[in-house]
Design a protein around this motif. Sequence first.
Motif: not given
Length: 287
Positions: A188-194, A198-200
């Motif tokens: 899981l990501p630590e937070g929102a994708f900047s 970053a998402f890819l």
Amino acid sequence: MSRAEFAAAKINLALHVTGQRADGYHLLDSLVSFAGVGDSLRLVTGATAALQITGAEGRGLSPGEDNLVLRAARLCGLPYGQGIELEKRLPLASGIGGGSADAAAALRLLTREAGAVLPSADQILALGADVPVCLSGRSCRMSGVGEILSPFPELPELWAVLVNPRVEVPTPAVFRALKVKDNPSLTLPEGAFSETAAFLDWLAEQRNDLEEPAISLAPEIGTVLDVLWDLPEALFARMSGSGATCFALFACKSDALRAVYKVQGSYPDWWVAAGALGHAAEVSPGA
């Protein structure tokens, strides 16, 4: 008089198989989103049948009692003198939740327009593992056998191109071909994708554990993935669900539409469509 509901294509952006219960059901951990392409349902007054199926992808789909739309309608209670018209645009047994999306759309349609009560969570899950997430219609993390839906950071604005090589891959056969059933969960990501990159990057670290066994049963899936990765503007490609539909992600609508035309031109027998990622509502490619 008729009322309508859209049944959006479901995309498993990542799908990890994390275990198998004693009853045989597999445990999943998946990032699920939707695309603005799918089937349409209409509630029709004065219909001559409970379910009528139209559309180019409806050939071979039975309107019999086992149809998921009718099973969903029975749970809500189809009002006397009314029927459902299903226009099929999504290919059958294709890994993008067509039947589940149709069942979920029927539930939404009848609860809204016919004053019905939404069935229990157990009844909804009994229709199919993908029905709860299709009923929610939003990007989320799906786990358990499909019944646990958790929030996920907002996805960037992307377009998806969906491609099916016109081969059906039975889901039970794909799971039987899966050699390892207890794979790691999503990271899981630590937070929102900047940003989109970053998402890819995060997505590339995840998997679809069913991709390899599906390709072993239908090598055409591997061909589709090669074609998608070779598209100039493609940012990412992967198989959805248990196949055989694969997806590629693009930065904008124009890139996605160019990809559709290119794939259709080279492989006219394949099913190809494009839609905005994360949209459970219909989005016209020409809009």
